[in-house]
Design a protein around this motif. Structure first.
Motif, short mmCIF file in Angstrom:
data_model
loop_
_atom_site.label_atom_id
_atom_site.label_comp_id
_atom_site.label_asym_id
_atom_site.label_seq_id
_atom_site.Cartn_x
_atom_site.Cartn_y
_atom_site.Cartn_z
N ALA A 1 0.83 -1.21 0.00
CA ALA A 1 0.00 0.00 0.00
C ALA A 1 0.86 1.25 0.00
O ALA A 1 0.56 2.24 -0.65
N LYS A 2 1.97 1.16 0.73
CA LYS A 2 2.83 2.32 0.85
C LYS A 2 3.42 2.71 -0.51
O LYS A 2 3.51 3.87 -0.87
N TRP A 3 3.80 1.67 -1.29
CA TRP A 3 4.35 1.94 -2.62
C TRP A 3 3.29 2.51 -3.53
O TRP A 3 3.55 3.40 -4.33
N VAL A 4 2.09 1.97 -3.39
CA VAL A 4 0.99 2.49 -4.21
C VAL A 4 0.79 3.97 -3.88
O VAL A 4 0.66 4.82 -4.76
N VAL A 5 0.81 4.28 -2.58
CA VAL A 5 0.64 5.66 -2.15
C VAL A 5 1.72 6.54 -2.78
O VAL A 5 1.43 7.59 -3.34
N ALA A 6 2.95 6.06 -2.70
CA ALA A 6 4.06 6.83 -3.25
C ALA A 6 3.86 7.08 -4.74
O ALA A 6 4.01 8.19 -5.24
N ALA A 7 3.47 6.01 -5.45
CA ALA A 7 3.28 6.11 -6.89
C ALA A 7 2.18 7.11 -7.23
O ALA A 7 2.32 7.96 -8.10
N VAL A 8 1.08 7.00 -6.48
CA VAL A 8 -0.04 7.91 -6.74
C VAL A 8 0.38 9.35 -6.48
O VAL A 8 0.08 10.25 -7.25
N ALA A 9 1.16 9.53 -5.39
CA ALA A 9 1.60 10.88 -5.04
C ALA A 9 2.43 11.48 -6.18
O ALA A 9 2.24 12.63 -6.56
N VAL A 10 3.32 10.65 -6.73
CA VAL A 10 4.15 11.12 -7.83
C VAL A 10 3.28 11.48 -9.04
O VAL A 10 3.41 12.55 -9.64
N ALA A 11 2.36 10.60 -9.35
CA ALA A 11 1.48 10.83 -10.49
C ALA A 11 0.68 12.11 -10.29
O ALA A 11 0.54 12.92 -11.21
N LEU A 12 0.18 12.28 -9.08
CA LEU A 12 -0.62 13.47 -8.79
C LEU A 12 0.23 14.73 -8.93
O LEU A 12 -0.20 15.72 -9.50
N LEU B 1 15.86 19.37 22.22
CA LEU B 1 17.23 19.39 21.71
C LEU B 1 17.36 18.51 20.47
O LEU B 1 18.01 18.86 19.50
N VAL B 2 16.71 17.35 20.53
CA VAL B 2 16.83 16.39 19.42
C VAL B 2 15.44 15.84 19.11
O VAL B 2 14.51 16.00 19.89
N ASP B 3 15.28 15.22 17.97
CA ASP B 3 14.10 14.40 17.73
C ASP B 3 14.48 13.22 16.84
O ASP B 3 15.66 13.03 16.54
N TYR B 4 13.51 12.42 16.49
CA TYR B 4 13.81 11.22 15.71
C TYR B 4 13.31 11.42 14.28
O TYR B 4 12.18 11.84 14.07
N ASP B 5 14.18 11.13 13.34
CA ASP B 5 13.79 11.26 11.94
C ASP B 5 12.62 10.32 11.66
O ASP B 5 12.74 9.11 11.86
N PRO B 6 11.48 10.87 11.22
CA PRO B 6 10.32 10.00 11.04
C PRO B 6 10.54 8.90 10.01
O PRO B 6 9.89 7.85 10.06
N ALA B 7 11.49 9.10 9.10
CA ALA B 7 11.71 8.10 8.06
C ALA B 7 12.40 6.86 8.59
O ALA B 7 12.02 5.73 8.26
N ASP B 8 13.42 7.03 9.45
CA ASP B 8 14.17 5.85 9.90
C ASP B 8 14.35 5.77 11.42
O ASP B 8 15.04 4.89 11.91
N GLY B 9 13.72 6.69 12.17
CA GLY B 9 13.81 6.64 13.62
C GLY B 9 15.16 7.04 14.18
O GLY B 9 15.39 6.95 15.38
N LYS C 1 2.31 10.37 5.84
CA LYS C 1 3.15 9.24 6.24
C LYS C 1 3.12 9.15 7.75
O LYS C 1 2.92 10.15 8.43
N PHE C 2 3.33 7.97 8.28
CA PHE C 2 3.32 7.78 9.73
C PHE C 2 4.70 7.41 10.23
O PHE C 2 5.46 6.74 9.54
N PHE D 1 2.99 15.17 10.85
CA PHE D 1 2.03 16.27 10.65
C PHE D 1 2.58 17.37 9.73
O PHE D 1 1.87 17.89 8.89
N THR D 2 3.89 17.69 9.91
CA THR D 2 4.43 18.81 9.15
C THR D 2 4.50 18.52 7.65
O THR D 2 4.56 19.43 6.85
#
Lengths: 545, 308
Positions: free
Chosen positions: A7-18, A77-85, A528-529, A537-538
């Motif tokens: 589903a995630k890849w489909v989402v990515a593909a649709v986003a690109v197409a859009l 001071l720091v946070d976690y990159d949502p992509a890879d933690g 993305k979550f 959110f951002t």
């Protein structure tokens, strides 16, 4: 991330197409079409949320309703990159240590609170001192317990004897030092937790009033809080962090019934869903199509043994526990009973956390009825040939507990029953008082994406969340060594060795990892979550209307 | 009449005290510690827990808590929620919404219920009467949550007339659908009660007299028949208003209405005794007032009923 679904890849593909179509149509074309992906950078979107339990103070949010709002209003001071933690610096320019006990923090300049005042070293030190103090009633106050001098502001009994912790010293506006009571190699990881957020001077004059109208330094500034209805935040235009908002703001809409929120999502009346309710899980992917989200989360579901009961104390019983684990058909249960909303576990740490090692649980987490029976016999059998699993019946656990019991019963002939308690509080009460007879449902949601959080805090001797009273000197020794390591990588590695000990003792049976099963409306895209189960959110883009 | 009202008001005091005491004991008897519940899954920090319990007045014996609660209550203080918000504020936010929803449902059930009942009663045994009986039976037998979901699906998902949930709880127009769902069960009862009552009274002596006197039909039915048939209906309606306010929990959940049900659900989840008992106190007062009005209405409807 492991377990990323199609589903995630489909989402990515649709986003690109859009995005591509948006480039082509450019501007005043016949707008309003559902798949017109021109982005309105100042557009706001709504999110399925719940009423915060406490005033909005950074160290006072433990549940998601308040926590996710604090996370948007404040940045530490720091946070976690949502992509890879992975850990990344936000307000901190750098955090240095040579012995894992003494830390020097250097701040970036240019950060401001939403009221325009600068974020300085004192903003952190004052905030932490205030939050750690017992009399200020902050629910997360024990997060500061690593810092030297914590005992003075937060004694075990009685009133605090000091206002400040001796371990915190402001050097100048952009530097401060932290001294811990002992080495904690992953202290930086803890610093990403919202309790460590800075507070502006205005906070200290009236913290209670501030809690209703908070001023932070995060990507969003507070707009309004209509109690039990909604909380509104707007993008902060002078935000200095790495994650500048791509939208104009968020409305956190309250829902008491997840079913109602789902109906609103399907009809585009709410834009991003927290979780799909259990009754719609079977159909949500067909309902939402490419807008459905199915992603791994940093949380695990276990069933733990009451190791304080005499029947479970003998050393041989480890074999019985492994046998019981092998008697559970995780694949089938997650697919059928849980509608694919969980992922079978193969270790005690959730994937996505640093230090996760696939397959630590080994064969014990693979379904093998014959071997299960054999191990249980070798270990001298289950005490009383009967187990019960204590759980709270208000959390949707009945179905899988019954399924787990059926699986155990069919594979081994051991009598197994679910033991429901009316609600979460009642079951916790029983568990805390150590009155569980044989087994209990336990779960762990990560505080920060590092394996130490899944191991030290759950299986260390005397740890607060060690519900089964597991205690193994070897595990404790490895954990203590890991805490002394001077790099996070080394810590993660040493904790992997400690985890191997769990595979031998099997104090708790890992069942499955949680997944974020959610979705979004036709009004937004690029949803993305992260591994905490929160949307980024951002990054959410609101479509042009 | 004046003495009757005074006596009724005096009777309310023990009823009120009794219910408040009961609900106090019940919320306190709930298992689990509300202070510890704030930590959820995690173990509570003992020092902080003790501080919370002290702040919330939970570290004294229950009778002392009860005494403190009653003293506060008579000073009009309802206490605060665990987040420090005055309970009275929570109530004044949620109550108007539910009152509006309940009154709307109430109006629907009176107007439709009495009209249908009257029609059916006058044409007893005819097609309209029979279909009324079947329809009301259907409404009585369908549980409210099921009816709510059916309405939600038909009117929003299928027909697209309304949004599936109420977007603005203050908007009367958006409350119509939940009000119909909420009032439907009582509507069926009102229609049936009216029908039976009308069908019975139509054969009464005073009816024959009225017809014999040559009164116009409208007067015969309106003043003589309907007025006399209203007593059982009014009795039912009086208790029903209280039931509607309390019963809104389910309907409010389905339609995401931010009323009493929503606030109570949240409070019960958090084990917030003060908020729960605060709401119950207010609901008890409404219930008592409604039943007083019903008693007074009897005299208005039927002069034979006198109050000494």
């Amino acid at each position: 991330m492991r377990g990323a679904s199609q589903a995630k890849w489909v989402v990515a593909a649709v986003a690109v197409a859009l995005a591509a179509t948006a480039c082509g149509s450019n501007g005043a074309s016949s707008g309003g079409a559902a798949n017109d992906a021109a982005v309105n950078a100042t557009g706001t979107f709504s999110y399925q949320s719940s009423e915060p339990q406490n005033p909005l103070q950074p160290a006072n949010a433990m549940e998601v309703g308040g926590g996710r709002i604090i996370k948007q209003l404040f940045k530490g001071l720091v946070d976690y990159d949502p992509a890879d933690g992975k850990l990344r610096n936000q307000v901190a320019e750098k955090i240095e240590t040579t012995d894992a006990t003494n830390y020097t923090v250097t701040l970036k300049s240019g950060w401001t609170f939403h009221d325009g005042t600068p974020v300085t070293a004192a903003s952190f030190v004052d905030a932490w001192n205030w939050s750690a103090n017992t009399k200020n009633g902050q629910i997360n106050s024990d997060w500061f317990s690593d810092i030297a001098g914590y005992d003075a502001v937060h004694p075990e009994k009685g009133d605090p004897t000091a206002e400040t912790m001796s371990g915190l010293k402001v050097v100048d506006d952009t530097h401060f030092t932290i001294q811990l009571t002992g080495p904690v190699s992953y202290f930086q990881y803890k610093l990403g937790y919202t309790a460590f957020s800075p507070l502006p001077k205005a906070f200290f004059t009236d913290p209670a009033k501030y809690g209703q109208n908070p001023v932070g330094n995060g990507p969003y500034k507070f707009v309004s809080w209509e109690h039990n209805k909604a909380i509104t935040v707007a993008a902060y235009d002078k935000y200095a962090g790495l994650d500048k908002p791509k939208n104009g703001g968020i409305v956190f809409k309250n829902y008491t019934q997840p079913e109602a929120a789902y109906k609103d999502l399907v009809s585009d009346n709410v834009d991003v869903l927290d979780q799909v309710d259990p009754s719609d899980l079977a159909s949500y992917k067909t309902d939402l199509g490419s807008r459905a989200v199915d992603q791994a989360q940093g949380a695990i579901q276990n069933i733990s043994f009451a190791l304080y009961q005499d029947g479970w104390k003998p050393v041989d019983k480890a074999k019985v526990r492994q046998g019981l684990s092998m008697a559970i058909d995780r694949d089938t249960i997650t697919k059928t009973v849980l509608n694919g909303s969980r992922q079978p576990a193969d270790s005690w740490v959730a994937p996505g956390a640093m230090g996760y090692k696939a397959g630590t649980c080994g064969d014990a987490c693979k379904y093998d009825p014959a071997k299960a029976k054999q191990l249980i016999t070798e270990g001298g059998g289950v005490p009383g040939n009967k187990i019960t699993i204590v759980y709270n019946s208000d959390g949707g656990h009945k179905e899988w507990v019954d399924a787990v019991c059926n699986s155990i019963r069919q594979a081994t002939g051991v009598e197994c029953l679910g033991d429901p308690k009316p609600d979460f509080k009642t079951s916790r009460d029983l568990i805390k008082k150590k009155q569980v007879e044989s087994m209990m449902r336990t779960g762990w949601v990560q505080d920060y994406p590092l394996n130490a959080n899944f191991l030290r805090d759950v299986y260390g001797t005397g740890a607060a969340a060690n519900d089964g009273s597991y205690s193994n000197p070897e595990f404790d020794k490895l954990a203590a060594e890991a805490d002394k390591a001077t790099s996070v990588e080394k810590t993660a590695e040493l904790y992997q060795q400690a985890e191997a000990q769990l595979a031998k003792d099997m104090p708790a049976i890992p069942l499955w990892y949680y997944k974020t099963t959610s979705g979004y409306s036709n009004n937004v895209q690029n949803v993305k979550f992260d591994s905490f189960g929160d949307p980024v959110f951002t990054q959410v883009e609101v479509k042009q209307k | 009449m004046g003495r009757f009202v005074a006596r009724r008001l005096l009777q309310m005091i023990p009823v009120f005290l009794g219910t408040v005491t009961l609900i106090f004991l019940m919320t306190r008897a709930l298992p689990g510690d509300p202070a510890a519940a704030m930590w959820g899954d995690k173990a509570a920090d003992p020092a902080q827990l003790a501080a919370f319990r002290h702040k919330m007045g939970l570290d004294v014996p229950w009778y002392e808590q009860y005494y403190n609660y009653m003293v506060d209550l008579f000073q009009g203080k309802f206490g605060t929620t665990m987040s420090g918000r005055p309970v009275i504020e929570v109530i004044s936010d949620a109550l108007p919404v539910t009152v509006r929803l309940a009154l709307l449902a109430f109006a629907i059930e009176i107007v439709l219920g009495v009209a249908i009942g009257l029609f059916a009663g006058l044409r007893r045994g005819k097609a309209f009467d029979k279909s009324t009986l079947i329809l009301t039976l259907l409404l009585i037998s369908i549980p409210v949550p099921v009816l709510g979901f059916i309405f939600q699906n038909v009117f929003s998902t299928q027909l697209g007339w309304v949004t599936p949930t109420v977007q603005d709880s203050e908007n009367l127009g958006q409350l119509v659908l939940p009000a119909i769902v909420l009032g439907s069960l009582s509507l069926a009862y009102v229609a049936r009660l009216t029908r039976t009552s009308i069908a019975e009274n139509i054969k009464a002596d005073y009816m024959r007299t009225a017809v014999a006197k040559g009164l116009p039909k409208r007067r015969v039915i309106g003043t003589h028949l309907l007025r006399n048939s209203m007593i059982p209906v009014v009795t039912f309606l009086g208790t029903d208003l209280g039931a509607l306010m309390g019963g809104a929990i389910v309907t409010e959940g389905i339609f995401n209405v931010k009323g009493v049900g929503n606030a109570l659900y949240h409070a019960i989840n958090l084990n917030e005794g003060a908020t729960v008992s605060g709401f119950v106190v207010v609901l008890v007062l409404i219930y008592l007032a409604a039943s007083l009005i019903v008693d007074l209405l009897y005299a208005v409807l039927d002069p034979r009923i006198r109050y000494a």
